[in-house]
Motif scaffolding. Structure first.
Motif, short mmCIF file in Angstrom:
data_model
loop_
_atom_site.label_atom_id
_atom_site.label_comp_id
_atom_site.label_asym_id
_atom_site.label_seq_id
_atom_site.Cartn_x
_atom_site.Cartn_y
_atom_site.Cartn_z
N ASN A 491 0.83 -1.30 -0.09
CA ASN A 491 0.05 0.02 0.03
C ASN A 491 0.75 1.37 0.01
O ASN A 491 1.42 1.57 1.18
N ASP A 517 -3.53 6.25 3.63
CA ASP A 517 -3.70 5.15 4.86
C ASP A 517 -5.02 4.42 4.76
O ASP A 517 -5.63 4.21 5.78
N ARG A 519 -7.34 1.32 5.20
CA ARG A 519 -7.28 0.38 5.95
C ARG A 519 -7.76 -0.93 5.26
O ARG A 519 -9.03 -1.56 5.66
N TYR A 520 -7.08 -1.42 4.28
CA TYR A 520 -7.57 -2.74 3.67
C TYR A 520 -7.81 -3.93 4.43
O TYR A 520 -8.75 -4.63 3.97
N GLU A 521 -7.18 -3.97 5.53
CA GLU A 521 -7.39 -5.28 6.19
C GLU A 521 -8.76 -5.33 7.19
O GLU A 521 -8.97 -6.59 7.25
N LYS A 522 -9.25 -4.26 7.01
CA LYS A 522 -10.67 -4.31 7.63
C LYS A 522 -11.67 -5.00 6.53
O LYS A 522 -12.70 -5.71 7.19
N TYR A 533 -2.39 -5.03 10.10
CA TYR A 533 -1.80 -3.73 9.70
C TYR A 533 -0.52 -3.89 9.89
O TYR A 533 0.21 -3.89 11.00
N THR A 535 3.40 -2.21 9.36
CA THR A 535 4.17 -1.02 8.78
C THR A 535 5.71 -1.44 8.75
O THR A 535 6.36 -0.46 8.58
N ASN A 557 -2.06 -5.51 5.06
CA ASN A 557 -1.89 -4.29 4.59
C ASN A 557 -0.43 -3.90 5.02
O ASN A 557 -0.25 -3.21 5.90
N VAL A 559 1.99 -1.19 4.53
CA VAL A 559 2.24 -0.22 4.46
C VAL A 559 3.61 0.37 4.01
O VAL A 559 4.55 0.15 4.69
#
Ligand code: FYN
Ligand code: ADP
Length: 582
Positions: A491, A517, A519-522, A533, A535, A557, A559
């Motif tokens: 992402n 930002d 929040r694809y994981e949701k 999530y 990072t 996700n 990032v």
């Protein structure tokens, strides 16, 4: 199995009847097709129900294109047609993109679509979902058929199977009008009308003189190179291909979906010396790879030519099942037409055990370049930038794939595709599934579903954030069937990267930019799967390890630096940039 339907006119003796629904399913089962990818609706809703009742596995999707992509890649994985089932008109059109893509990639697939009433469609009287689907499908696939009568279903399915897998594999369209399904006929006559296809993809033995010509040319080479394409992976001639490479000692270059036919760590792999070997080689043996855009059409600067259209001077030996592939871009000096298994076996027989190895100046030069590039890559991968970038994230994926060589890897995007291809080594054949010949976006979740269903192995899908959007809703499908799929989204907030700005300064963001930002994981959590999530590389690693261990649907996700990524990845040159700035 045939249905016993209520007798209509002969109350004295019950007549055993079958119908179009059952004949279609019986014909598929008879030919070893036990999974259907599709999306129910008019007029095939009952067909999907009956299929399940008859013991076929029906995987229902949220959009036909993803079902079609699943069927296509199932075809590649199994060497027999994957089947996609759709409703009429718009459903058919949605599936058609996947069918065309399957044909382009030489994947065997059958798109079966229900269609509306012929009498009304042909008079253009405005039927529900009116469309002449057969005519529209024809130019976009290898063959297209329509069945009007129940007693022709056996022939229709047999023709579709043969057309999909024989010769150069590809996509086939089968049009089944609504009226066909309820047509009844005597069950015994129906059973007798079905065809179990004998030898659907017959071997095609190469001519002995073509083999000799190829061997003579290969022997004359000072700087030979073998190029393996996805046709070589499809052919399942893994042992013979490996023997050919190892007995000749020739460096080889795998195209992206041919990675893993031999492990990428093989000492003869020239993948890390690509830009060195292509212009330097004097004789190139292509095995199941076309000289299309992915190989710069066999000419131009990539091959050492003076300018973009000039021949680099290489001689080519090409093994392909399609005779008309030869000379499509440059002269093929030694065409070998046949199936790859038979052709490679014939070459091996001619090579024997005394074949001279290529001059050591060539093999050492390739190996030196390769070692240097691998060392350079290792240095980059060892860095731990903050924020995480493609390299530091892919270093994790590389380790996970190494530890799980049977896992399937699905990959799409621009930078997410290109970096993954060169960083993540593959160890086994047909494990890497990607955007293929068209470089198409949208194959991700369809491929991931089929990879899990067909292999039973964990699936890792490395997705650009843009690419994921094309099929993202199928995370519900992944959860519904509880598939062991771990989606990793790189992402960086946009197409290529997330840093473009609107030159006019208005409220709209630039066309390449997404919600920051996000929040694809949701999305995965919404359907009961696991969302992560991440990072840092450590968070990515623990998320992936847990996904593989638990086999639960997971979306990570990941990032990454929004400035990471270049225009179109490694193919920037194909994206025309305006010379005139207003
Ligand atoms: C490869 N490389 C490596 C390794 N493997 N270095 C170190 N270690 C390893 N293991 C090097 C290789 O030598 C190249 O460097 C570079 O990494 C890239 O290798 P690749 O990916 O094999 O080569 P390249 O040039 O990208 O291949 C051209 C291509 C490819 C057209 C075949 O770009 C491709 O498949 N593109 C598909 C793109 C696509 O479909 N995109 C989707 C649409 S994007 P050099 O030798 O120094 O060159 C919409 O915008
Ligand atoms: P890549 O993209 O990996 O270079 P391509 O899709 O361009 O691969 O090329 C695959 C080639 O393999 C096609 O030309 C196709 O005709 C050929 N092919 C596919 N299966 C076989 C087979 N069993 N035997 C011979 N050739 C095959």
């Amino acid at each position: 199995m045939s249905a016993v339907l209520s007798p209509v006119t002969t109350p004295a003796a019950e007549v055993r009847l079958t119908d179009g629904f059952h004949l279609v399913l019986d014909a598929l089962k008879l030919n070893g097709i036990h999974t259907i990818y599709g999306l129910p609706g008019i007029p095939i809703t009952d067909l999907t129900r009956m299929a399940q009742a008859e013991g076929l596995r029906v995987i229902s999707f949220r959009h036909e294109q993803n079902a079609g992509n699943a069927a296509a890649i199932a075809g590649f994985m199994n060497g027999k047609p994957g089947v996609c089932l759709t409703v009429s008109a718009p459903g058919f059109l949605n599936g058609l993109t996947a069918l065309a893509n399957a044909t382009t990639n030489c994947f065997p697939m059958i798109l079966i679509s229900g269609s509306s009433e012929r009498e009304i469609v042909d008079l253009q009287q405005g039927d529900y979902e009116e469309m002449d689907q057969l005519a529209i499908a024809k130019p976009l696939c290898k063959a297209a058929f329509r069945v009007l009568h129940a007693d022709d279903i056996g022939v229709g399915i047999a023709r579709a199977i043969r057309a999909a897998v024989s010769g150069r594999p590809g996509g086939v369209y089968l049009d089944l009008p609504a009226k066909l399904f309820a047509q009844t006929m005597d069950a015994a006559a129906g059973a007798a009308s079905l065809i179990q296809v004998v030898d659907p993809a017959p071997r095609q033995i190469p001519a002995p003189d073509a083999i000799q010509r190829a061997l003579d040319l290969l022997k004359s080479a000072k700087k030979p190179l073998i190029l393996l394409g996805k046709g070589a992976a499809y052919a399942r001639a893994d042992d013979d291909i490996r023997a050919l490479v190892e007995r000749t000692g020739i460096p080889y270059l795998p195209m992206s979906m041919a990675k893993g036919i031999l492990p990428d760590t093989h000492e003869q792999s020239a993948a890390a010396a690509r830009s060195y070997v292509l212009p330097e080689a004097d004789v190139v043996l292509l095995i199941g790879a076309r000289l299309n855009w992915l190989l710069s059409h066999g000419k131009g600067k990539t091959w050492g030519g003076k300018d973009h259209k000039s021949w680099g001077g290489q001689k080519f030996i090409q093994i392909d099942i399609s005779p008309t592939e030869m000379d499509s871009n440059v002269r093929i000096d030694a065409p070998v037409v046949g199936d790859i298994g038979s052709c490679v076996a014939a070459l091996l027989a001619g090579i024997g055990s005394q074949w001279p190895k290529p001059p050591s100046e060539w093999t050492s030069a390739v190996s030196e370049r390769r070692t240097k590039n691998i060392a350079k890559m290792a240095e980059t991968l060892a860095k731990d930038p903050k924020p995480m970038n493609f390299h530091s994230a892919l270093n994790v994926v590389r380790d996970i794939v190494k530890a799980n060589p049977d896992a399937m890897l699905v990959n799409e995007g621009a930078n997410a595709l290109d970096f993954t291809r060169s960083i993540v080594d593959m160890y086994k054949p047909r494990k890497r599934l990607d955007v293929g010949t068209w470089g198409v976006m949208g194959i991700g979740m369809g491929f991931a579903v089929a990879a899990a269903v067909e292999s039973g192995q964990p699936v890792i899908a490395i997705e650009g954030d843009s690419a994921f959007g094309f099929s993202g809703m199928e995370v519900e499908t992944i959860c519904r069937y509880n598939l062991p799929v771990c989606v990793v989204i790189f992402n960086n907030n946009g197409v290529y990267r997330g840093t473009d700005v609107n030159p006019k300064g208005g409220p709209d963001v630039a066309p390449t930019v997404f919600v920051k930002d996000a929040r694809y994981e949701k999305l995965m959590e919404a359907f009961g799967g696991v969302g992560v999530y991440a990072t840092t590389p450590a968070e990515l690693r623990s998320g992936m390890e847990e996904a593989i261990r638990s086999r639960r649907p997971t979306l990570i996700n990941a990032v990454i630096d929004e400035t990471a990524g270049t225009e179109s990845g490694r193919i920037t040159s194909l994206n025309p940039a305006a010379a005139l700035k207003k």
